[in-house]
Write an enzyme that holds these catalytic residues in place. Structure first.
Site, PDB file in Angstrom:
ATOM      1  N   THR A   1       0.127  -5.707   6.091  1.00  0.00           N
ATOM      2  CA  THR A   1      -0.853  -6.310   5.152  1.00  0.00           C
ATOM      3  C   THR A   1      -2.093  -6.888   5.924  1.00  0.00           C
ATOM      4  O   THR A   1      -2.150  -6.607   7.009  1.00  0.00           O
ATOM      5  CB  THR A   1      -0.305  -7.606   4.473  1.00  0.00           C
ATOM      6  OG1 THR A   1      -0.099  -8.658   5.260  1.00  0.00           O
ATOM      7  CG2 THR A   1       1.064  -7.205   3.888  1.00  0.00           C
ATOM      8  N   CYS A   2      -2.928  -7.357   5.278  1.00  0.00           N
ATOM      9  CA  CYS A   2      -4.288  -7.722   5.941  1.00  0.00           C
ATOM     10  C   CYS A   2      -4.119  -8.761   6.853  1.00  0.00           C
ATOM     11  O   CYS A   2      -4.819  -9.129   7.732  1.00  0.00           O
ATOM     12  CB  CYS A   2      -5.146  -8.262   4.757  1.00  0.00           C
ATOM     13  SG  CYS A   2      -4.879  -9.588   3.834  1.00  0.00           S
TER      14      CYS A   2
ATOM     15  N   SER B   1       1.904 -17.688   5.179  1.00  0.00           N
ATOM     16  CA  SER B   1       0.835 -17.074   4.491  1.00  0.00           C
ATOM     17  C   SER B   1      -0.489 -17.761   4.762  1.00  0.00           C
ATOM     18  O   SER B   1      -0.345 -18.961   5.113  1.00  0.00           O
ATOM     19  CB  SER B   1       0.817 -16.659   2.957  1.00  0.00           C
ATOM     20  OG  SER B   1       1.567 -15.801   2.552  1.00  0.00           O
TER      21      SER B   1
ATOM     22  N   GLN C   1       4.261  -6.964  -1.553  1.00  0.00           N
ATOM     23  CA  GLN C   1       3.952  -5.874  -0.343  1.00  0.00           C
ATOM     24  C   GLN C   1       5.410  -5.864   0.364  1.00  0.00           C
ATOM     25  O   GLN C   1       5.406  -4.737   0.977  1.00  0.00           O
ATOM     26  CB  GLN C   1       3.119  -6.578   0.544  1.00  0.00           C
ATOM     27  CG  GLN C   1       1.660  -6.862  -0.121  1.00  0.00           C
ATOM     28  CD  GLN C   1       0.607  -7.702   0.512  1.00  0.00           C
ATOM     29  OE1 GLN C   1       1.054  -8.682   0.878  1.00  0.00           O
ATOM     30  NE2 GLN C   1      -0.701  -7.483   0.461  1.00  0.00           N
TER      31      GLN C   1
ATOM     32  N   MET D   1      -5.143  -6.032  -5.060  1.00  0.00           N
ATOM     33  CA  MET D   1      -6.164  -7.251  -4.590  1.00  0.00           C
ATOM     34  C   MET D   1      -7.502  -7.065  -5.063  1.00  0.00           C
ATOM     35  O   MET D   1      -8.023  -8.031  -5.606  1.00  0.00           O
ATOM     36  CB  MET D   1      -6.344  -7.202  -3.076  1.00  0.00           C
ATOM     37  CG  MET D   1      -7.210  -8.120  -2.553  1.00  0.00           C
ATOM     38  SD  MET D   1      -6.436  -9.693  -2.871  1.00  0.00           S
ATOM     39  CE  MET D   1      -5.207 -10.093  -1.803  1.00  0.00           C
TER      40      MET D   1
END
Length: 440
Positions: free
Chosen positions: A65-66, A125, A136, A209
């Site tokens: 993920t980011c 997170s 995700q 997103m």
């Protein structure tokens, strides 16, 4: 009689990863995996790490993920697998293995389980309690399953992870009133432009997103909304929901100057908004300010764009810092969530211990079957030679009894040299097994 080979050691869970706490954005984007490449990477990983020297990795899944890139694996030798995994990722992404190891964490067994539970529950997170990470992780599980990377351990881990995340989110306040990246982006935009009624907003990409961000910006009723995407059909679909317009990515260079706010999040492996494109846009705008939000990892916007005057570029890390400083952690909810997770980790570890006994149980059954078969053959030969059935049965029972008792009696004799506590535990265990024979 030949010595039976020792049962294979049980496979162990292992997580190797980097996240927003251990690695800067510049490294995270170099180690990011887009969904289209995950399947082939998992296949190559399992082939490359299939031998004992590389830790014998039999199962693998990738969460990218980011904020993180993490490998969840089942390995025979976690220490060897850790080094092999780092080398594999280094060669795949052309990054120095030492740089990866310095920024990564290695979590075996129970710690890997705890980490997966915390990640899916939103406790690890950048935005506490954010819900996107669960989706995700579910996508990562599907991709790993399609690639043949899911086995007994990882399947159980991910299914339990999803159940724990659901329990945490339904029984605690961890996800309520959390400030999202999208909300933070809107707040920054309003600091720059004031009310957004006169702002033209461009969304580059059409994924989850972007859809989330678009909903937040649309609520402020900007002057116009446009969606640009490589697949124009998806751009039109999202634009229709927002009562906006759609265009292809090829139109970006000639259209960029029209937009006050640009929010980009695509799966491109290379920047799609370059320095020259933005320089021309700013010149055409006569230096009216432009706000660019880059939520992609790897980045969609060339880093040099941030140096331009009249351009405000915010990355996921920039927005994350805003979210963290603007939110008071709900300590009671966090403590409650952590307590739930610890309880479920203990449940999972109990399951792991039961799986560790499986090879021993299989070995015992195999040995018992061998002894039974051997004694039955002897009994049949004696019956065929005319021996009394009563004597044959008596001898069969006696031989089986002696052979089944041989191992525990030998263990008792060998325990004479052990310390008192170890000998007492062995005697108590054997007494529990043999002092109360079953009725069946």
């Amino acid at each position: 009689m030949e010595h039976e080979p020792d049962p294979a050691p049980p496979m162990q869970l292992l997580t190797l990863g980097i996240n927003h706490q251990t690695a800067p954005l510049a490294l995270r984007e170099r180690l990011a995996f887009v969904p289209d490449e995950v399947g082939s990477v998992i296949s190559r990983l399992r082939d490359r790490l299939s031998d004992s020297a590389a830790g014998r990795v039999t199962e693998a899944a990738i969460v990218s993920t980011c904020n993180r890139t993490e490998l969840y694996c089942a390995a025979e030798k976690p220490d060897a697998a850790t080094d092999a995994l780092a080398q594999f990722i280094a060669s795949t992404k052309q990054v120095d293995a030492g740089e990866i190891m310095r920024a990564s964490y290695m979590l075996p067994q129970g710690n890997a389980v705890r980490h997966a539970f915390r990640v899916a529950s939103g406790l690890d997170s950048m935005v506490l309690g954010e819900p996107q990470i669960l989706g995700q992780m579910k996508q990562a599980e599907r991709l790993a399953r399609d690639a043949g990377g899911m086995g007994l351990l990882l399947n159980h881990l991910f299914q339990r992870t999803f159940a724990v995340a659901k329990e945490v989110r339904s029984t605690t306040e961890i996800g309520t009133q959390s400030v999202s990246m999208a909300a933070a982006a809107v707040r920054v935009a309003e600091r720059i432009f004031g009310a957004l009624n006169d702002s033209n907003v461009l969304f580059v990409g059409a994924g989850e997103m972007i859809e989330l961000c678009a909903a937040h910006f649309a609520a402020r009723q900007p002057k116009s909304i446009t969606v640009a995407n490589r697949t124009e059909e998806r751009a039109h679909s999202l634009a229709a929901k927002l009562h906006g317009q759609a265009m292809g990515l090829s139109e970006l260079p000639s259209s960029m100057h029209k937009y006050d706010i640009v929010v980009s999040c695509t799966a491109s492996t290379l920047p799609i908004i370059g320095l020259g494109m933005v320089e021309r846009a700013i010149k055409a705008r006569r230096h009216r300010p432009m706000f660019i939000v880059d939520l992609a990892v790897p980045r969609d916007v060339e880093p040099e764009v941030a140096r331009l005057n009249d351009v405000y570029v915010y990355t996921v890390d920039d927005l994350g810092r805003i979210v963290q400083t603007g939110t008071e952690v709900r300590q009671a909810a966090v403590a409650q969530a952590e307590a739930i997770i610890e309880h479920r980790v203990r449940d999972f570890e109990t399951w792991l211990r039961s799986r560790a006994a499986v090879p021993v149980i299989q070995g015992l059954r195999s040995r018992a079957d061998e002894l039974r078969s051997h004694e039955l053959d002897r009994a049949r030969r004696r019956l065929a030679s005319g021996d009394s059935p009563e004597q044959v049965l008596e001898q069969l029972a006696q031989s089986l009894t002696n052979k089944f008792l041989h191992a525990p009696l030998s263990a008792l004799h060998e325990a004479a040299g052990d310390d008192e506590a170890a000998r007492a535990r062995l005697m108590a265990t054997l007494a529990r097994f043999y002092s109360h024979p079953s009725d069946h």
